[in-house]
Design an enzyme around this catalytic site. Structure first.
Site, short mmCIF file in Angstrom:
data_model
loop_
_atom_site.label_atom_id
_atom_site.label_comp_id
_atom_site.label_asym_id
_atom_site.label_seq_id
_atom_site.Cartn_x
_atom_site.Cartn_y
_atom_site.Cartn_z
N ASN A 1 26.07 -42.82 -0.92
CA ASN A 1 26.16 -43.99 -0.04
C ASN A 1 25.38 -45.17 -0.61
O ASN A 1 25.84 -46.32 -0.59
CB ASN A 1 25.65 -43.65 1.35
CG ASN A 1 26.65 -42.84 2.15
OD1 ASN A 1 27.80 -42.72 1.76
ND2 ASN A 1 26.20 -42.25 3.25
N ASP B 1 -7.02 -4.79 2.89
CA ASP B 1 -5.82 -5.54 2.54
C ASP B 1 -5.90 -7.00 2.98
O ASP B 1 -5.03 -7.80 2.61
CB ASP B 1 -4.58 -4.91 3.19
CG ASP B 1 -4.33 -3.49 2.72
OD1 ASP B 1 -4.50 -3.25 1.51
OD2 ASP B 1 -3.99 -2.64 3.55
N ASP C 1 0.86 -1.17 0.00
CA ASP C 1 0.00 0.00 0.00
C ASP C 1 0.90 1.23 0.00
O ASP C 1 2.11 1.14 0.25
CB ASP C 1 -0.90 -0.02 1.24
CG ASP C 1 -2.03 0.98 1.15
OD1 ASP C 1 -2.21 1.57 0.05
OD2 ASP C 1 -2.72 1.20 2.16
#
Length: 906
Positions: free
Chosen positions: A716, A652, A373
C-alpha cells in the site's frame, strides 16, 4: 549466637557480564556459601553444633524461640508474588506498536481534536491492551488456584522455662527458629536445615534436591556423634536433613541450624525472584516490532515530503503521513497475539495444562530441545522388583520366595523395596505363604550392618532332636551380606563359597548395577539349635541364595511420547541428579540414544565454549546440581536453540526460570511451580506433545498475521509513493486509510481460529525477522502492480483524473485495496493452493466475506459522504474482478518461486 563459620566474601561478577549472567553468578555464589557452611556443620561433633546455635538437648524455651523468631524472621523462602491488577494492566500496554499508535493519536488530536481518526486509533489501543490484560490476569489467577492453602506443622521440642522439662508439640513450619529441636517421623517434611542428633532407621527422600528416586539413609555415622568428614555437597552428608526433603521411614531428632533464606533451599529460591530473562518469544517480538518501526520511520517522511512538494498542502500532507504510519503499523498485532495465546491457553487447559505466562505457548511451539528430569517423567516414580536372580544371574523363584518371607514377616516399617517385593508376589501370585511358616524373631535393620533378618519356624519340618526347624533369612546390601556368607546355593546344591565363586557372584551383582538396578543379596541359614531369641551374632555362616534387583520402571507411554517429540523435531536431553548407571538404563529402555553420559562433577571445570560443545553432543547428564542444570540450559540457548525444561524439584527451579519455557507439574514443590511458565496437571510427555502442536498452531497463526499485514501495508505504501508522485491530488484520504486498516484488522481477528497445514506442525518454528523483511519486500510489491493497474483504469476508463473527480478515484482504489488485502489472506495462509489443497477455517471464511461486503457497501452507505466516498459505477466491478483474479494468479506463481528458492513460506 555464635556464627557457625565466617562468611565467605562475595566475588563480584565482572562488569562486562549481562544481567542474566550476573544473576546466575549470584545464585552459584550464594548456593556455594550455604553449602560450605552446612558442610562445616556436618563435620562438627553434635555438642559443638548445639553450642554454635546456643541451645541444648532439652530445646529452647518459648521465650527464646519468640526472640529468635523476631530476630531471624519467619521460616519462609523468597517467592514470586502475583502483580496487582493495575500493574498487570500497565504492562499489557507496554508494547512498541501501542506506543506508536498512542503517539500518532496524540499528534492527530493536537492537529484536529475532532478528527475521527483519533477515535479509531483510541479504540484500537484500548481493545488491544484490555484483551491482553484480561487473558494474563485470568491465567495468573488459575495458576494461583493450584497452590493448596494449607498450614503445615512440625513437631518441635521446647521448654516452658529454664528449669522445666522439655515438651513436644506441633508448631507451624514458618515459626521454626535456629536452635529448635525437631522430632521427625515417617511422612514428615523437613522444615529447615537440620543436623541429626539421634535417629532410628531414618530414610529421607531427597528427590526434590538431588533427583535420586531412592530414599537415602540419614544418621551420624561416626562414633560418639563426632560428625562426618567434610563434604562439598551438603545433600550427600549423612547427618544433615535439608529443607524441602521428606522422611519416608524411621524417626530422628535434629537441631535446626538454618531457616528461611539461610537454608540450602532458600539460597536457591532467593536468587530466583525478580525479573525473568528475556525468552525466545520476547526477543522475536522485539526484533520484528523494531524492524517494522524502522521501516515506518523511513517511509513516512518520504511520503510526507513527496505529498508536501507535489500537492503544496503541507498540513494535509502531514495528516496523510500519519495515516500512512498507521497503515504501516500492524496495530492489531498485540490483540491478535493475545487472542492467539488466549485460544491456545483454553485449548491446552482441556489437555490438563495450565498456562501461567501466555508467551510460553509460542515458546513451546518454537522449542527444539526439551531438557527433562528422569524421575516421574520417563519413569513411574515408584520402586518395583525388576528381577530375582540366582548366583549365576538366572531367574529363580526360590530367591523371590525368600525375599518375600523376609519382607512379609518383618515387624518394622517396611521400606519401598520391601513393599516392591510384596507387591510383585501379590500381583504374580508366584509365592504362597500359608501355615508353613510362623514368626520367631527378627534382627532389625541398622545402617552399620545395612541388612536385616527374620527367623521363621518351618511348621511342617521337625529337626533331628524333635524340635521345630528354624530358618534365618537375611536381606541387605550385597557387600555386607556376602561378608557373612560361607556357602551358596548352586542349582539346588549347597557348595562352599570359594574366593573364585565369591568373585563370580560379586560380578553378577555389579553387572546388574551397571544396568541401573539397585541390588540386594538374599541369604539363609538353618539353625541347628533353635531358640526363642536371636542376635546379630547369628547372622553368620550364611548361604547365599541370590539377588533381588530393583528399578524405578519406565512409563509405558514414555517411548511413544519421545518418538512423537522426535517426529516433531524436538531433541530430548535428560538432566538428572541421579546415578549415571540408573539414568543410562532408564534412557535406553525408553529408546533414547544414550551415548557418553556426562557427569556434573566434570562440568564446573569447563568454560562456556567447552560447555556449549558438550551440551550440543550429549544426551544424558547425571549427578548434576541445580546450578549446573541452569548452565546447561543457557549453553544450549547460546547455540541458538529454543529450550524447554521439565522439572518438579527445588533443584530444577533455576533451570525452569532460565529456560525459554519452564514446565512443571501441580504436585511439584511451590518454588518449581512459581518458576515455571506452564504447569501440567499430569506429568506426562504425551501431554507436552499436544501442547507443542498447539504452540506451533498459535505461532503459525501469529506469523500469518504479521506477514500478511506487513506485506500488504508495504504494498500500500509503495502504491501511495507512486500515486503521490504522479497524481495531482491525494490518492486516498487519511480517514479512508484508517477505515481500510480498521476493517482489515478486524477481519484478521479470526486468524487465531484458523487451522495450520499438517506439514507446518512437523518442525519447530522460530522468529525470523530477516525472513519477515524478505517476505514483505517480495510479496508486498505484487499488490502495487495491481493498485497501479487500478489507477490507470480509474484515470482512463472512468475519467477520475482531476481534483473534481478525486472522490471517485479514491473510492475505486479503496474498494480494490481492501478486497485485495482481504482475499490475499487465503493465498498467504498456506503454501498450498488455496481452496483446492487447503481451506481456511469457517471463522476466517466468515470474517473474509464480511470484510469484502463491508468494503463493497461503504461507498453506497449513509456514511459515504462523511468519509469522502462516492457511489461506484456498475462498469467498475467487472474491472475489479479481473484485477483481483490476476492478482491471485500472480501471487500464486510468485509463492511457488519463493518456496522453491528460499525453502520456506510462513
Amino acid at each position: 549466637m555464635t556464627m557457625l563459620t565466617p562468611r565467605t566474601p562475595t566475588k563480584l561478577a565482572p562488569p562486562g557480564r549481562s544481567r542474566r549472567e550476573r544473576k546466575a553468578a549470584e545464585l552459584e555464589a550464594g548456593t556455594r556459601r550455604v553449602g560450605e557452611r552446612l558442610a562445616a556443620v556436618s563435620s562438627r561433633p553434635a555438642v559443638r553444633v548445639l553450642q554454635d546455635v546456643d541451645t541444648s538437648r532439652g530445646g529452647l524455651t518459648h521465650a527464646e524461640a519468640a526472640l529468635r523468631l523476631e530476630r531471624h524472621g519467619a521460616n519462609t523462602v523468597a517467592h514470586e508474588r502475583t502483580p496487582r491488577w493495575f500493574v498487570q494492566l500497565a504492562k499489557a500496554y507496554g508494547n512498541p506498536f501501542i506506543g506508536v499508535l498512542v503517539f500518532l493519536a496524540a499528534v492527530m488530536f493536537w492537529q484536529e481534536p475532532s478528527d475521527p481518526g483519533v477515535i479509531i486509533l483510541s479504540v484500537m489501543v484500548g481493545i488491544s491492551g484490555l484483551l491482553r490484560f484480561w487473558q494474563e490476569y485470568r491465567s495468573g489467577r488459575a495458576a494461583d488456584a493450584l497452590k493448596k492453602l494449607v498450614t503445615t506443622t512440625c513437631a518441635v521440642q521446647r521448654r516452658a522455662g529454664s528449669g522445666s522439662g522439655p515438651t513436644t508439640f506441633e508448631v507451624p513450619m514458618d515459626q521454626v527458629v535456629p536452635g529448635d529441636l525437631v522430632k521427625l517421623a515417617a511422612g514428615d517434611l523437613i522444615p529447615a536445615d537440620l543436623r541429626v542428633l539421634t535417629s532410628k532407621d531414618l530414610m529421607v527422600s531427597q528427590a526434590s534436591l538431588s533427583g535420586e528416586s531412592l530414599p537415602v539413609a540419614k544418621a551420624d555415622t561416626r562414633p560418639e556423634d563426632l560428625g562426618q568428614h567434610e563434604t562439598s555437597d551438603p545433600v550427600e552428608a549423612d547427618n544433615l536433613c535439608l529443607m524441602g526433603t521428606s522422611v519416608t521411614s524411621g524417626t530422628a531428632t535434629g537441631v535446626v541450624v538454618a531457616t528461611g533464606s539461610g537454608t540450602y533451599f532458600g539460597s536457591m529460591a532467593g536468587s530466583l525472584v525478580g525479573e525473568r530473562p528475556q525468552t525466545n518469544f520476547d526477543n522475536g517480538v522485539r526484533r520484528v516490532s523494531f524492524l517494522l518501526i524502522r521501516f515506518m520511520l523511513v517511509m513516512v517522511p518520504v511520503v510526507f515530503m513527496i505529498n508536501g512538494f507535489t500537492k503544496g498542502d503541507w498540513n494535509e500532507a502531514f495528516l496523510f503521513g500519519i495515516a500512512v504510519a498507521v497503515g504501516l503499523t500492524p496495530e492489531m498485532l498485540p490483540m491478535v497475539v493475545s487472542a492467539n495465546l488466549a485460544r491456545g491457553a483454553v485449548a491446552m487447559s482441556k489437555h490438563k495444562v495450565v498456562v501461567k505466562h501466555l508467551n510460553a505457548i509460542q515458546n513451546l511451539g518454537a522449542m527444539d530441545v526439551l531438557c527433562t528430569d528422569k524421575t516421574g517423567t520417563l519413569t513411574e516414580d515408584r520402586i518395583v522388583l525388576d528381577r530375582y536372580l540366582d548366583v549365576h544371574g538366572a531367574e529363580d523363584t526360590e530367591v523371590l520366595e525368600y525375599g518375600y518371607l523376609n519382607a512379609h514377616f518383618q515387624t518394622g516399617l517396611k521400606n519401598l523395596m520391601d513393599q516392591a517385593v510384596i507387591d510383585r508376589v501379590d500381583e504374580a501370585e508366584e509365592v504362597v505363604v500359608d501355615a508353613r511358616f510362623s514368626m520367631v524373631d527378627e534382627i532389625p535393620f541398622d545402617f552399620a550392618r545395612r541388612r536385616m533378618s527374620v527367623v521363621l519356624n518351618r511348621n511342617s519340618v521337625v529337626g533331628a532332636a524333635g524340635r521345630p526347624e528354624h530358618v534365618l533369612i537375611t536381606k541387605g546390601a550385597v557387600e555386607e551380606v556376602l561378608d557373612r556368607c560361607t556357602h551358596m546355593t548352586d542349582r539346588g546344591r549347597t557348595v562352599e563359597l570359594t574366593d573364585q565363586l565369591r568373585w563370580h557372584v560379586t560380578g553378577i551383582a555389579e553387572e546388574n548395577n551397571r544396568r541401573g538396578l539397585r541390588v540386594l543379596a538374599v541369604a539363609t541359614r538353618t539353625i541347628a539349635a533353635p531358640r526363642d531369641t536371636y542376635t546379630v551374632a547369628d547372622e553368620d555362616g550364611l548361604t547365599l541364595v541370590g539377588f533381588l534387583a530393583f528399578l524405578d520402571p519406565p512409563k509405558a507411554s514414555a517411548a511413544a511420547a519421545l518418538r512423537g517429540l522426535a517426529d516433531k523435531g524436538i531433541a530430548v536431553k535428560v538432566i538428572t541428579g541421579d546415578n549415571e548407571l540408573v539414568a543410562a538404563r532408564v534412557c535406553a529402555d525408553v529408546g533414547i540414544d544414550v551415548g557418553q553420559v556426562a557427569l556434573g562433577s566434570g562440568l564446573d571445570a569447563l568454560d562456556e565454549e567447552a560447555l556449549r560443545a558438550l551440551a550440543a553432543r550429549t544426551t544424558v547428564f547425571a549427578k548434576v546440581n541445580p546450578v549446573q542444570k541452569a548452565r546447561i540450559v543457557r549453553a544450549l540457548q547460546a547455540e541458538g536453540h529454543t529450550v524447554g525444561f521439565l522439572g518438579d524439584g527445588i533443584n530444577d527451579a533455576a533451570a525452569l526460570r532460565d529456560a525459554d519455557v519452564g514446565i512443571s507439574v501441580d504436585t511439584a514443590v511451590d518454588i518449581a511451580k512459581e518458576s515455571a511458565d506452564i504447569v501440567l496437571l499430569e506429568k506426562d510427555l504425551t501431554v507436552l506433545e499436544q501442547g507443542v502442536i498447539q504452540g506451533r498452531t498459535t505461532f503459525g497463526n501469529t506469523i500469518k498475521y504479521i506477514k500478511m499485514t506487513a506485506s500488504s501495508n508495504f504494498g500500500n505504501v509503495f502504491s501511495v509513493l507512486v500515486a503521490s508522485a504522479f497524481i495531482p491530488f491525494q490518492p486516498m484520504m487519511a480517514i479512508m486509510l484508517l477505515v481500510q486498516n480498521l476493517v482489515y484488522d478486524i477481519a484478521q481477528l479470526a486468524t487465531p481460529w484458523d487451522r495450520m497445514d499438517e506439514e507446518y506442525l512437523r518442525k519447530p518454528r522460530n522468529w525470523d525477522s530477516k525472513g519477515i523483511f524478505r517476505f514483505m519486500v517480495t510479496i508486498g510489491p505484487i499488490s502495487s502492480i495491481f493498485d497501479i493497474a487500478m489507477f490507470v483504469i480509474m484515470w482512463n476508463v472512468f475519467a477520475a483524473n482531476s481534483e473534481a473527480a478525486q472522490s471517485l478515484f479514491q473510492s475505486g482504489w479503496f474498494v480494490e485495496g481492501l478486497l485485495s488485502q482481504t482475499l490475499i489472506v487465503h493465498m498467504i495462509r498456506t503454501r498450498k493452493i488455496p481452496f483446492v489443497q487447503s481451506r481456511a477455517s469457517w471463522p476466517v471464511m466468515v470474517m473474509t466475506v464480511l470484510a469484502v461486503l463491508t468494503g463493497l457497501y461503504l461507498p453506497f452507505s449513509p456514511l459515504a459522504p462523511s468519509l469522502g466516498f462516492v457511489a461506484l459505477p456498475a462498469g467498475y466491478f467487472p474491472w475489479l474482478i479481473g484485477v483481483l483474479l490476476a492478482y491471485c494468479a500472480l501471487t500464486q506463481l510468485v509463492k511457488t518461486w519463493y518456496i522453491r528458492t528460499f525453502k520456506t513460506w510462513l
